[in-house]
Scaffold this motif. Structure first.
Motif, PDB file in Angstrom:
ATOM      1  N   VAL A 143       0.849  -0.846   0.222  1.00 52.58           N
ATOM      2  CA  VAL A 143       0.239   0.135   0.103  1.00 52.58           C
ATOM      3  C   VAL A 143       0.870   1.241  -0.054  1.00 52.58           C
ATOM      4  O   VAL A 143       1.966   1.166   1.064  1.00 52.58           O
ATOM      5  CB  VAL A 143      -0.986  -0.026   0.976  1.00 52.58           C
ATOM      6  CG1 VAL A 143      -1.972   2.029   1.341  1.00 52.58           C
ATOM      7  CG2 VAL A 143      -1.932  -0.895   1.389  1.00 52.58           C
ATOM      8  N   ARG A 144       0.711   1.366  -1.043  1.00 53.48           N
ATOM      9  CA  ARG A 144       1.436   3.417  -1.279  1.00 53.48           C
ATOM     10  C   ARG A 144       0.819   4.503  -0.729  1.00 53.48           C
ATOM     11  O   ARG A 144      -0.900   4.556  -2.369  1.00 53.48           O
ATOM     12  CB  ARG A 144       2.471   3.337  -2.606  1.00 53.48           C
ATOM     13  CG  ARG A 144       3.028   4.784  -2.576  1.00 53.48           C
ATOM     14  CD  ARG A 144       4.016   3.766  -3.505  1.00 53.48           C
ATOM     15  NE  ARG A 144       5.359   5.086  -4.114  1.00 53.48           N
ATOM     16  CZ  ARG A 144       4.973   6.225  -4.852  1.00 53.48           C
ATOM     17  NH1 ARG A 144       4.253   5.709  -5.660  1.00 53.48           N
ATOM     18  NH2 ARG A 144       5.759   7.184  -5.182  1.00 53.48           N
ATOM     19  N   MET A 145       1.245   5.566   0.069  1.00 50.95           N
ATOM     20  CA  MET A 145       0.261   6.283  -0.573  1.00 50.95           C
ATOM     21  C   MET A 145       1.064   7.705  -0.407  1.00 50.95           C
ATOM     22  O   MET A 145       1.934   7.828  -0.402  1.00 50.95           O
ATOM     23  CB  MET A 145      -0.367   6.875   0.970  1.00 50.95           C
ATOM     24  CG  MET A 145      -1.538   8.007   0.994  1.00 50.95           C
ATOM     25  SD  MET A 145      -2.326   8.094   2.644  1.00 50.95           S
ATOM     26  CE  MET A 145      -3.317   9.914   2.558  1.00 50.95           C
ATOM     27  N   ALA A 195      -3.860   8.525   6.227  1.00 52.35           N
ATOM     28  CA  ALA A 195      -2.734   8.012   6.256  1.00 52.35           C
ATOM     29  C   ALA A 195      -2.783   6.720   7.054  1.00 52.35           C
ATOM     30  O   ALA A 195      -2.767   5.336   7.104  1.00 52.35           O
ATOM     31  CB  ALA A 195      -1.251   8.348   6.101  1.00 52.35           C
ATOM     32  N   VAL A 196      -3.473   6.943   8.465  1.00 53.26           N
ATOM     33  CA  VAL A 196      -3.174   6.197   9.804  1.00 53.26           C
ATOM     34  C   VAL A 196      -4.600   4.985   9.681  1.00 53.26           C
ATOM     35  O   VAL A 196      -4.608   3.997   9.288  1.00 53.26           O
ATOM     36  CB  VAL A 196      -3.487   6.903  11.172  1.00 53.26           C
ATOM     37  CG1 VAL A 196      -3.200   6.208  11.783  1.00 53.26           C
ATOM     38  CG2 VAL A 196      -1.843   7.123  11.012  1.00 53.26           C
ATOM     39  N   ARG A 207       3.792  -1.465   7.102  1.00 55.67           N
ATOM     40  CA  ARG A 207       3.584  -1.466   5.710  1.00 55.67           C
ATOM     41  C   ARG A 207       3.122  -0.880   4.808  1.00 55.67           C
ATOM     42  O   ARG A 207       2.730  -0.970   3.986  1.00 55.67           O
ATOM     43  CB  ARG A 207       3.545  -2.971   5.757  1.00 55.67           C
ATOM     44  CG  ARG A 207       3.386  -3.609   6.604  1.00 55.67           C
ATOM     45  CD  ARG A 207       2.622  -5.724   6.063  1.00 55.67           C
ATOM     46  NE  ARG A 207       3.418  -5.827   5.152  1.00 55.67           N
ATOM     47  CZ  ARG A 207       2.105  -6.956   3.969  1.00 55.67           C
ATOM     48  NH1 ARG A 207       0.939  -6.550   5.295  1.00 55.67           N
ATOM     49  NH2 ARG A 207       1.812  -6.755   2.906  1.00 55.67           N
ATOM     50  N   THR A 208       2.498   0.327   5.164  1.00 52.99           N
ATOM     51  CA  THR A 208       1.355   1.221   4.812  1.00 52.99           C
ATOM     52  C   THR A 208       2.823   2.137   4.529  1.00 52.99           C
ATOM     53  O   THR A 208       3.393   2.798   5.658  1.00 52.99           O
ATOM     54  CB  THR A 208       0.873   1.904   5.043  1.00 52.99           C
ATOM     55  OG1 THR A 208       0.004   0.484   5.335  1.00 52.99           O
ATOM     56  CG2 THR A 208       0.226   2.714   4.714  1.00 52.99           C
ATOM     57  N   THR A 209       3.187   2.389   3.121  1.00 54.66           N
ATOM     58  CA  THR A 209       4.438   3.609   3.078  1.00 54.66           C
ATOM     59  C   THR A 209       3.885   4.967   2.090  1.00 54.66           C
ATOM     60  O   THR A 209       2.628   5.015   1.550  1.00 54.66           O
ATOM     61  CB  THR A 209       5.097   3.649   1.882  1.00 54.66           C
ATOM     62  OG1 THR A 209       5.049   2.619   0.414  1.00 54.66           O
ATOM     63  CG2 THR A 209       6.113   2.248   2.482  1.00 54.66           C
ATOM     64  N   LEU A 210       4.141   6.187   2.574  1.00 51.69           N
ATOM     65  CA  LEU A 210       3.866   7.617   2.429  1.00 51.69           C
ATOM     66  C   LEU A 210       4.899   8.524   2.197  1.00 51.69           C
ATOM     67  O   LEU A 210       5.854   8.514   2.582  1.00 51.69           O
ATOM     68  CB  LEU A 210       3.277   7.962   4.031  1.00 51.69           C
ATOM     69  CG  LEU A 210       2.559   9.587   3.559  1.00 51.69           C
ATOM     70  CD1 LEU A 210       1.410   9.352   3.429  1.00 51.69           C
ATOM     71  CD2 LEU A 210       2.389   8.895   5.082  1.00 51.69           C
ATOM     72  N   HIS A 223      -4.555  13.542  -2.765  1.00 50.88           N
ATOM     73  CA  HIS A 223      -4.096  11.955  -1.570  1.00 50.88           C
ATOM     74  C   HIS A 223      -4.397  10.823  -2.877  1.00 50.88           C
ATOM     75  O   HIS A 223      -5.228  10.679  -3.749  1.00 50.88           O
ATOM     76  CB  HIS A 223      -4.467  11.591  -0.732  1.00 50.88           C
ATOM     77  CG  HIS A 223      -4.967  12.225   0.897  1.00 50.88           C
ATOM     78  ND1 HIS A 223      -3.723  12.946   0.940  1.00 50.88           N
ATOM     79  CD2 HIS A 223      -6.218  13.354   0.885  1.00 50.88           C
ATOM     80  CE1 HIS A 223      -4.511  13.641   2.126  1.00 50.88           C
ATOM     81  NE2 HIS A 223      -5.942  14.161   2.183  1.00 50.88           N
ATOM     82  N   ARG A 224      -3.690  10.230  -3.353  1.00 50.38           N
ATOM     83  CA  ARG A 224      -2.793   9.310  -4.227  1.00 50.38           C
ATOM     84  C   ARG A 224      -2.610   7.757  -3.473  1.00 50.38           C
ATOM     85  O   ARG A 224      -1.910   7.973  -2.706  1.00 50.38           O
ATOM     86  CB  ARG A 224      -2.661   9.080  -5.575  1.00 50.38           C
ATOM     87  CG  ARG A 224      -2.357   8.807  -6.653  1.00 50.38           C
ATOM     88  CD  ARG A 224      -1.374   8.856  -7.721  1.00 50.38           C
ATOM     89  NE  ARG A 224      -0.796   7.796  -7.441  1.00 50.38           N
ATOM     90  CZ  ARG A 224       1.040   8.548  -7.803  1.00 50.38           C
ATOM     91  NH1 ARG A 224       0.999  10.058  -7.672  1.00 50.38           N
ATOM     92  NH2 ARG A 224       2.091   8.748  -7.526  1.00 50.38           N
TER      93      ARG A 224
END
Length: 271
Positions: A143-145, A195-196, A207-210, A223-224
């Motif tokens: 998951v990438r934001m 994001a959280v 494991r969620t990158t931003l 936000h994408r």
């Protein structure tokens, strides 16, 4: 809870989000009543409250759980615990907008479980959390934001201060942060609750990158999100119009109101 019962709602915090939620409850949401509110500066809000059709009690945070069945937390992140704990330890519901602060108070989830309470994180300023939650029942690979915000929307964030970033001098898009959702929550506690929320719905905060970009060319919070999983590959894009508070999108308050309306709705769409 019987359908014939009316649930009493408290709103903690009367900023841009809290006021809109309180006004919607005052206008009427089936099965709910605005019982109480709390604000850091009570005198500032007395005249506004007096103008509501049914003015609620104006109480300190510690007294809200005495008069309400659920609370909508719209306050600074530092107050999360003092708002949520009294409700969930009594088996009540806390609707949390300072999702980032949950990562510093994860024991509140255990407290809710032990006492039959519930913590709800609404969609807020993000789309597609239903799809992310569904994918998470299988296997999410990544998951990438990427977030782009107007420069002033990042003013005062701890990460900005700590790294001596002079945002007033930014004249073109600048990537100011790259890391995990957990790291972003610490560095931008008032900016990146989305994001959280995304991480809690999906692969988790580690494991969620931003990426965060300060962009003087934009007037909206953008936000994408890109998700890879064993069930689907999808991307999401949203441009949020800021509220009176440049850190918060108008749609955040609307997502809370939509959630409250779903509680007694004859038709509920979405998980």
């Amino acid at each position: 809870m019987q359908k014939s019962e009316t649930s009493r709602v408290a709103v903690a915090g009367l900023g841009a989000i809290g006021r809109k939620v309180a006004e919607a409850l005052d206008r009427g949401i089936d099965g709910l009543v605005l019982a109480a509110v709390s604000a850091q500066n009570p005198d500032k809000h007395r005249s506004w409250l007096a103008g509501l059709a049914a003015p609620p009690q104006l109480l300190p945070i510690g007294q809200l759980a005495d008069v309400a069945d659920m609370v909508v937390e719209c306050a600074p992140a530092a107050l999360l615990r003092s708002i949520v704990a009294p409700f969930v330890m009594r088996g009540k519901t806390a609707i949390v907008l300072s999702a980032g602060a949950l990562l510093e108070n994860e024991d509140l989830i255990d407290l809710a479980k032990q006492n039959g309470g519930q913590i709800v994180v609404p969609s807020g300023a993000l789309i597609g959390l239903d799809a992310v939650s569904a994918a998470a029942t299988g296997n999410i690979h990544s998951v990438r934001m990427v977030t782009r915000k107007p420069v002033q929307g990042l003013a005062g964030a701890p990460y900005i201060v700590e790294h001596n970033i002079d945002i007033e001098r930014i004249t073109e898009p600048l990537k100011i942060f790259e890391g995990t959702a957990r790291q972003a929550a610490k560095g931008f506690p008032a900016n990146l609750n989305v994001a959280v929320a995304l991480s809690l719905a999906g692969a988790g905060p580690d494991r969620t990158t931003l990426e965060i970009w300060a962009d003087p060319s934009v007037t909206r919070n953008i936000h994408r999100v890109e998700v890879e999983s064993d069930s689907a590959r999808f991307s999401m894009w949203i441009e949020n119009i800021p509220s009176e508070n440049p850190r918060t999108g108008l749609i955040t308050a609307l997502s809370v109101i939509a959630y409250l309306r779903k509680l007694r709705a004859p038709l509920r769409v979405g998980t």
